[in-house]
Design an enzyme around this catalytic site. Structure first.
Site, PDB file in Angstrom:
ATOM      1  N   ARG A 175       0.843  -1.201   0.000  1.00 37.19           N
ATOM      2  CA  ARG A 175       0.000   0.000   0.000  1.00 37.19           C
ATOM      3  C   ARG A 175       0.881   1.255   0.000  1.00 37.19           C
ATOM      4  O   ARG A 175       0.569   2.239  -0.678  1.00 37.19           O
ATOM      5  CB  ARG A 175      -0.941   0.007   1.201  1.00 37.19           C
ATOM      6  CG  ARG A 175      -2.049  -1.041   1.106  1.00 37.19           C
ATOM      7  CD  ARG A 175      -3.040  -0.919   2.247  1.00 37.19           C
ATOM      8  NE  ARG A 175      -3.868   0.271   2.125  1.00 37.19           N
ATOM      9  CZ  ARG A 175      -4.698   0.704   3.076  1.00 37.19           C
ATOM     10  NH1 ARG A 175      -4.775   0.056   4.238  1.00 37.19           N
ATOM     11  NH2 ARG A 175      -5.424   1.784   2.886  1.00 37.19           N
ATOM     12  N   CYS A 233      -1.405   6.011   9.092  1.00 33.55           N
ATOM     13  CA  CYS A 233      -1.712   4.711   8.494  1.00 33.55           C
ATOM     14  C   CYS A 233      -2.836   4.932   7.485  1.00 33.55           C
ATOM     15  O   CYS A 233      -2.835   5.934   6.783  1.00 33.55           O
ATOM     16  CB  CYS A 233      -2.097   3.699   9.573  1.00 33.55           C
ATOM     17  SG  CYS A 233      -3.480   4.227  10.600  1.00 33.55           S
TER      18      CYS A 233
END
Length: 283
Positions: A175, A233
């Site tokens: 990611r 995050c």
């Protein structure tokens, strides 16, 4: 109170005349809801807390899990039985990445006596400690939420920290590199941010790595004395475990903690005018 507690140490505390408040914050990113897990079995006396409804505001431009309002959070914590000066232990299914959200919120709200169960529910049951399906009767607490005891970054500040200080990205490497993005509007990372997957906090046995090992990992990532460090995050949940890990490692302290970009990638990527970096390098 140390930010991590072992199952054995928690079991001893639960057998005392004044046990800590225990909160079950098991949660899954892709569902199904973890309340069913709690109903099947949980630590004795534990109260279930729902991440989406109880520990977050309504999703929107500020992110998928914006910080809850002080009044809402105070109500949730009081209903759960939390009072000023009474220790709290939070646990999730295993790695502490979700329980750290509650640890962070309580610290942010000014409650210092809080810890995460090392290894979570998995470690508790693996060591043979009892579980129950009984829902406890809870006496309401009196905690007063006073936000601001931990530093919070907005998007502008996060971008500046990534350029001029150190911003750690707690998401999985794929990611971070921008190869996949299953949830948010765009793939990649905040330019200048360094990848520090939260999974690196956990050892092969499912419990947290020791302080020296964590400190060495963070030094390799660029954490240094006197250098401001922040974390983000996907939506501000697992990044809380980076803040926790930095404190466990001793590279930050309760008096000088790491900062949290609360909106995280779900906030950053919601604005198409913000720059995005891809690949392994910070950019």
């Amino acid at each position: 109170m140390h930010p991590l507690i072992t199952p054995a140490a928690l079991a001893e505390l639960l057998a005392t005349d004044r046990p800590p408040v225990v909160l079950d914050v098991r949660w899954r990113l892709a569902g199904p809801p973890a309340k069913a897990d709690y109903d099947r079995g949980h630590l004795p006396g534990a109260v279930f807390i729902d991440l989406d409804a109880d520990l977050s505001a309504t999703p929107g431009p500020l992110g998928r899990h914006p910080l809850p309002g002080a009044e809402h959070l105070q109500h949730v914590l009081r209903v759960a039985g939390i009072s000023a000066g009474r220790p709290v232990v939070a646990y999730d299914a295993g790695d502490g990445s979700v329980a750290a959200r509650l640890w962070w919120l309580l610290r942010w709200a000014g409650h210092r006596e809080v810890a995460v169960l090392d290894g979570g529910y998995a470690a508790w049951t693996a060591q043979g400690h009892p579980v129950t399906a009984e829902v406890p009767a809870v006496q309401a607490g009196d905690i007063t939420v006073e936000p601001g005891h931990l530093p919070v970054l907005d998007a502008e500040q996060a971008g500046k920290w990534a350029r001029e200080a150190l911003l750690l990205d707690a998401r999985a490497p794929e990611r971070y590199r921008g190869e996949v993005e299953p949830i948010d509007p765009a793939a990649g990372h905040v330019p200048g941010a360094v990848n520090a997957p939260f999974s690196g906090h956990i050892g092969p046995d499912g419990t947290w790595r020791g302080a020296e090992e964590l400190a060495a990992r963070f030094r390799e990532l660029g954490v240094a004395e006197g250098k401001p460090v922040g974390a983000y995050c996907g939506s501000g949940v697992t990044a809380s475990s980076v803040v926790l890990a930095l404190e466990v490692a001793g590279v930050t302290t309760p008096e000088a903690p790491a900062a949290l970009y609360a909106g995280s990638w779900s906030n950053w990527s919601a604005d198409p005018s913000r720059p995005i970096a891809t690949g392994e390098q910070p950019g």
